[in-house]
Design an enzyme around this catalytic site. Structure first.
Site, PDB file in Angstrom:
ATOM      1  N   ASP A 179       0.994  -1.129  -0.086  1.00  0.00           N
ATOM      2  CA  ASP A 179       0.009  -0.067  -0.099  1.00  0.00           C
ATOM      3  C   ASP A 179       0.881   1.235   0.038  1.00  0.00           C
ATOM      4  O   ASP A 179       2.049   1.183   0.239  1.00  0.00           O
ATOM      5  CB  ASP A 179      -0.970  -0.140   1.012  1.00  0.00           C
ATOM      6  CG  ASP A 179      -2.044   0.907   0.883  1.00  0.00           C
ATOM      7  OD1 ASP A 179      -2.287   1.827  -0.101  1.00  0.00           O
ATOM      8  OD2 ASP A 179      -3.135   0.761   1.469  1.00  0.00           O
TER       9      ASP A 179
HETATM   10  C1  BGC Z   1      -5.250   3.126   0.109  1.00  0.00           C
HETATM   11  C2  BGC Z   1      -5.479   1.948  -1.033  1.00  0.00           C
HETATM   12  C3  BGC Z   1      -4.917   2.489  -2.581  1.00  0.00           C
HETATM   13  C4  BGC Z   1      -3.782   3.392  -2.514  1.00  0.00           C
HETATM   14  C5  BGC Z   1      -3.419   3.932  -4.008  1.00  0.00           C
HETATM   15  C6  BGC Z   1      -3.808   3.788  -0.193  1.00  0.00           C
HETATM   16  O1  BGC Z   1      -3.965   5.047   0.678  1.00  0.00           O
HETATM   17  O2  BGC Z   1      -5.262   2.750   1.292  1.00  0.00           O
HETATM   18  O3  BGC Z   1      -6.535   1.468  -0.901  1.00  0.00           O
HETATM   19  O4  BGC Z   1      -5.303   1.627  -3.457  1.00  0.00           O
HETATM   20  O5  BGC Z   1      -3.798   4.413  -1.598  1.00  0.00           O
HETATM   21  O6  BGC Z   1      -4.417   4.835  -4.288  1.00  0.00           O
END
Ligand code: BGC
Length: 727
Positions: free
Chosen positions: A257
């Protein structure tokens, strides 16, 4: 030698680490700027993956740099969060879940993939498969709610919808099962907070949706930001290497993440970026999103002998293989080569409207307030979410900010041409937002409420559009008090009192990315329709429901508590040794309210009434390997055609491990004409009656299992029949 092995043989360490790195680009949104030195890195072959690009021109321009100007010409993998639509937005996942319709979930994902591919994208960070049992958590909006069976069904449908039959299709996106796992169990409903769940809860509740996604062939997976019992998921070897890759055989790409590898330092399990990179790589994380820990940390770790080139190659190989599966080596511009024909878009909007109407949930409907009477002349449409087209999008709008969306007022105007609509906002969504009083920039709350109440006087009925703005749910959008925000309750009290003085009915339409705590409104409004966020066609779909063109059929996928104090609250509780009994003080209950929720899982009304009779299951004596069929007769006793969802819950009466009082194992929807009766069938494989036993392995225990059939997770409304599991 195949392409991937040949490339691996030719790649420098820097090029390999580039394939293991993904960075964000503000390109299309903010102009031609990629964060930091990314354009140069793409040319140099030291950056292999991007996220957050919108617009096929920009995507292709970046792809061209990689393919034509980098030494080895390896194409980029470009992803975006396409959660509930790309340009055409569908209902948020929590509302989609309410339709209990795998074919519609799959279609919505397929339509979103087609639009995203037309923008040149090849990867979405979806579906989100976090079981959510705490409405304070803003990310409840992004998943299928509280139930593992339902979330697993949605997992498989979404993976099929996004990925299609073959990843190399020009309409296929690689999907990403996230956030592995138990993210929804964070402490006190606060995003990113620590998680402590039992191995049993992992096996029964939090892992099954991910296993379903893996079985459906999901291409990528994202570990959660959170830890479990002190081990951050980004470094969780037992779950990532052991369960995911070992037990389930997942060989796709694990993408961290956003900045999660660097956050291992904050978690307190890594001293620096090198440490963090080592932990993540050893756990099997292939792509580092936004931490730049792999490019910065792994060269040193390699030198120190803490990681091996073979471990790095394993990750690079997986990334290159995904690019190959997506067809990016053969034709990196295959997605987005053709703009979509307008007829396809029109058909997509028709689907979006019909699907949205199926996702809204009628929570209350006293004295048949809805549908609105046909002889209506004047309607008061009140509230901060009545004329709020952009709010209909919900929390993840992909590229949907560039598309028009239909709000309630707009939808009513288009669908009730002969009716005079009078609108006022009343109050802002939240008290802190700028209000109507231009003089001092503060909201004139009392003035706004008085104006709204006055509008009720000569209206035939009142529509009150209340709730959260679209950005009050989603990531980092937790609410300690998930009720009506700002001064909206005051507005509701004034409007309902005034309308009722004149004998007028009030319909509340609620917008939110989570169940709201609204005990007063639920009792006082004549009808309550939960819209959640229904996407681009929200206003048209709501109009279809209000006028009775469609009878509501959505069912809540998350329990609605009556008080914050009941949270976490979900239907699949175990009995305990002293279950609630108001006649016995020393039992599991509150002094100040019942345990029962405001609305149980599965609740949702329609414009008709259904009755149930004659539940049975064959065979009644069940052996492993059998397939059981449950049947129940359902009759539409009302005056309009409508769709009913029938649930099948089980309860294993005596087992080595105490079982939940109800566990969902199946559901079916049926459409019935007035007066029509049909036998609804739900099939359940005997294997699904196994549960993690004392040793946490799936176990089959002989004995009675109660099968409960009916309209929601309230035993009083379900019909019971008992089957016997044979040794
Ligand atoms: C979120 C994810 C997301 C990623 C990319 C993160 O802050 O937890 O769910 O896919 O950002 O945008």
């Amino acid at each position: 030698m195949d392409r991937i092995e040949r490339l691996l043989g030719e790649m420098t360490l820097a090029e390999k680490l580039g394939q293991m790195t993904m960075v964000a680009s503000g390109y299309a949104v903010t102009g031609p700027v990629i964060v930091g030195d990314s354009t140069e890195s793409i040319r140099a072959g030291t950056l292999g993956n991007l996220l957050n690009m919108v617009g096929v021109g920009h995507v292709n321009e970046m792809q061209r740099l990689a393919v034509e100007e980098s030494r080895l010409g390896i194409p980029l993998l470009i992803g975006l969060d396409i959660i509930h639509g790309h340009r055409t937005l569908f209902p948020i996942p929590l509302m989609q879940a309410a339709a209990f319709d795998a074919a519609a979930w799959e279609r919505a994902a397929h339509e979103a993939a087609t639009e995203a591919c037309a923008d040149g994208l090849a990867l979405t960070f979806a579906p989100m498969l976090d079981v959510a049992r705490d409405p304070r958590w803003g990310r409840s909006a992004e998943g299928a709610g509280e139930d593992p069976w339902l979330t697993a069904r949605m997992a498989a449908a979404k993976v099929r919808g996004f990925q299609g039959a073959s990843l190399d299709s020009a309409h296929a996106l690689a999907a990403c099962a996230k956030h592995f796992c138990a993210y929804g169990a964070m402490t006190a409903g606060r995003d990113y907070a620590a998680v402590d769940v039992s191995d049993r809860a992992l096996r029964e509740v939090y892992l099954p949706p991910f296993e379903a996604a893996v079985k459906a062939g999901v291409a990528t997976l994202m570990p959660a930001f959170t830890d479990i019992a002190g081990v951050p998921m980004t470094a969780h070897r037992a779950l990532l290497q052991g369960t995911l890759r070992g037990e389930w055989g997942f060989d796709g790409v694990v993408i961290s993440d956003y900045n999660a590898i660097a956050e291992l330092i904050r978690h307190g399990v890594a001293a620096d970026l090198t440490d963090a990179a080592v932990l993540a790589l050893k756990a099997g994380v292939d792509i580092d999103m936004m931490a730049d820990a792999y490019r910065k940390g792994l060269p040193k770790a390699l030198e120190q002998g803490r990681v091996t080139m073979a471990e790095i190659d394993t990750a690079v190989r997986r990334v290159l293989r995904l690019k190959q599966q997506l067809g990016l080596f053969d034709d990196p511009y295959r997605r987005g080569a053709q703009p979509e024909p307008t007829a396809v878009l029109a058909e997509r909007h028709r689907f979006a409207r019909a699907f949205a109407a199926r996702c809204a949930v009628l929570l209350e409907n006293r004295a048949k307030t809805l549908p609105l009477p046909a002889n209506l002349q004047r309607l008061a449409v009140i509230g901060p979410l009545a004329d709020a087209d952009a709010e209909m999008r919900g929390p993840w709008w992909g590229a949907g900010e560039f598309a028009p969306h239909v709000g309630v007022l707009q939808g009513l105007r288009a669908n009730l041409p002969g009716v005079e609509l009078r609108h006022t906002v009343g109050v802002a969504v939240t008290g802190s937002e700028a209000g109507d009083d231009a003089d001092d920039g503060k909201e004139d709350v009392q003035g706004g409420i008085a104006l709204a109440a006055a509008l009720c006087d000569d209206a035939d009925a009142v529509i009150l559009c209340l709730g959260e703005s679209s950005t009050m749910s989603g990531e980092a959008r937790c609410r300690a008090e998930p009720g009506l925000p700002g001064h909206q309750l005051e507005l509701a009290r004034a409007v309902i009192a005034r309308a009722h003085t004149h004998g007028k009915r009030v319909v509340a339409i609620l917008f939110s990315g989570r169940p709201l705590v609204i005990p007063w409104l639920a009792e006082q409004a004549d009808a309550v329709l939960w819209a959640g966020f229904l996407g681009t066609e929200a206003g048209n779909a709501l109009a279809d429901l209000l006028v009775g063109r469609v009878s509501p059929s959505g069912r809540i996928a998350m329990t609605w508590p009556r008080s914050v104090g009941q949270i976490p609250l979900h239907y699949a509780q175990r009995s305990g040794g002293r279950p609630e009994n108001p006649a016995d003080h020393y039992t599991s209950q509150y002094l100040d309210m019942p345990n029962a929720p405001l609305y149980p899982f599965g609740h949702g009304l329609s414009y008709t009434h259904f009755s149930y009779a004659n539940p049975r299951v064959t065979p009644q004596h069940v052996r492993r390997g059998d397939s059981c069929t449950a049947r129940v007769e359902v009759t539409n006793d009302g005056a309009c055609a409508a769709r009913e969802t029938v649930f099948l819950f089980i309860h294993d009466v005596v087992a080595s491990v105490a079982r939940p009082l109800l566990e969902l194992k199946g559901a079916a929807t049926v459409e019935l004409e007035p007066g029509e009766t049909r036998t609804v069938e739900i099939r359940v494989d005997a294997e699904a009656l196994c549960f993690p036993g004392l040793d946490l392995r799936p176990t089959w225990e002989a004995g009675d299992v109660d099968v409960w059939l009916g309209p929601c997770a309230d035993r009083m409304k379900l019909l019971k029949t008992t089957i016997q599991l044979q040794a």
